[in-house]
Design an enzyme around this catalytic site. Sequence first.
Site, mmCIF file in Angstrom:
data_model
loop_
_atom_site.group_PDB
_atom_site.id
_atom_site.type_symbol
_atom_site.label_atom_id
_atom_site.label_comp_id
_atom_site.label_asym_id
_atom_site.label_seq_id
_atom_site.Cartn_x
_atom_site.Cartn_y
_atom_site.Cartn_z
ATOM 1 N N LYS A 259 0.832 -1.211 0.000
ATOM 2 C CA LYS A 259 0.000 0.000 0.000
ATOM 3 C C LYS A 259 0.862 1.254 0.000
ATOM 4 C CE LYS A 259 -4.396 -1.398 1.938
ATOM 5 N NZ LYS A 259 -5.379 -1.252 3.029
ATOM 6 N N CYS B 77 -14.638 -2.935 9.467
ATOM 7 C CA CYS B 77 -15.216 -2.715 8.131
ATOM 8 C C CYS B 77 -15.428 -4.022 7.376
ATOM 9 C CB CYS B 77 -14.313 -1.810 7.293
ATOM 10 S SG CYS B 77 -14.416 -0.093 7.765
ATOM 11 N N CYS C 128 -14.985 -19.046 8.802
ATOM 12 C CA CYS C 128 -15.835 -17.853 8.613
ATOM 13 C C CYS C 128 -15.216 -17.050 7.475
ATOM 14 C CB CYS C 128 -15.958 -17.052 9.905
ATOM 15 S SG CYS C 128 -14.414 -16.339 10.479
#
Length: 389
Positions: free
Chosen positions: A98, A201, A347
């Site tokens: 990033k 988020c 999950c």
Amino acid sequence: MHKSIIAQERISATGLTNKELQRYSRHLIMPEVTAEGQKGLKAARVLCIGAGGLGSPAALYLAAAGVGTLGLVDFDRVDITNLQRQILHGTKDIGRSKLESARDSLRDINPEIEIELHECRFSSETAEQIAGDYDVVVDGSDNFATRYLSNDVSVFARKPNVYGSVFRFEGQTTVFAPHLGGPCYRCLFPEPPPPESVPNCAQAGVLGVLPGIIGMLQAIETIKLIVGIGESLIGRLLHFDALKMQFRELKLRRDPQCPVCGDNPTIFALIDYDQFCGVRETEDVPAISVHELKQKMNDGETFELIDVREPFEYEIARIDGAKLIPLGEIAERTDELQREQPIIVHCHSGGRSAQVVRLLRQRGFRNVYNLEGGIDAWSDQIDSGVPKY
Ligand SMILES: [Zn+2]
């Protein structure tokens, strides 16, 4: 009166080139800014924690505005699910660091500024050294441990901390600066919430534009502090609700009992924030990797694969053969599970399933494992045909 947080000597020692005078002309012609304000911006050193949803708009606008030195801390790589809101990064950047992606975007916006990359986790070990060199901290972090850490570092070093957070359709921002008369983050939230009560988020979702709004407000507050104009958000929390399209303002007060900025502080140095926030390592949970799961499938081993996500997530993507029992129902439905054979729980990314593994172990299931990285890792490493979300 000199109101800028940047010392007058540093501003006086800074000059603007002809190219810079042109680039910033729309600032310079405003009597509130002038060349003096622009020199303040050029002299300023701003640290953005995180090059994600909040850090993207904040860094882009701070760079465009001519903040002379912009520091960025992040250790993540660009993922396709980031692009809905993290506008520092583009589709071509997927898989890149990033920080490198951010540097390229910022250089393109403004080649005149210095960009300093800190490719590491902002932690108790690194925070003081990193933040020490900057005048303002813009907190774009997405978790409580980093938020408390960035608060404490800023309080100890007497630097304003420009706070922002977003959740689904709502966001809030303020400036924490006890040394300038306001409260700190701990004055508002002395204790972190229980870790499992707060979805991030990735779990709860966020409207892509929302961090754009909040991150830009953070950039504005930062610029105001540097130029020394307007009314700062110190002592005020601005809350934004995108669905109602409403801004509300709450008065904030410094808490005299605050353990870091109060009258009799009890914390004088950085602590273990993961422990403070109850971030439980998944290390204590028996786990298998997606590759091990794939091997078991290939070998035709008998086991039960339990998916503890929500039905709408199961609709988006699933691993073949998995049985859906959402997290909220698992405690009531343990009689549906086979005690004789291994149980593998998964999950989205491994957090909820780790809770379920702990619960089942407490209930006497011995042969139960967490799938590390969840369906996300499965999609990345085993079957790219399983959609990521
Ligand atoms: Zn405080």
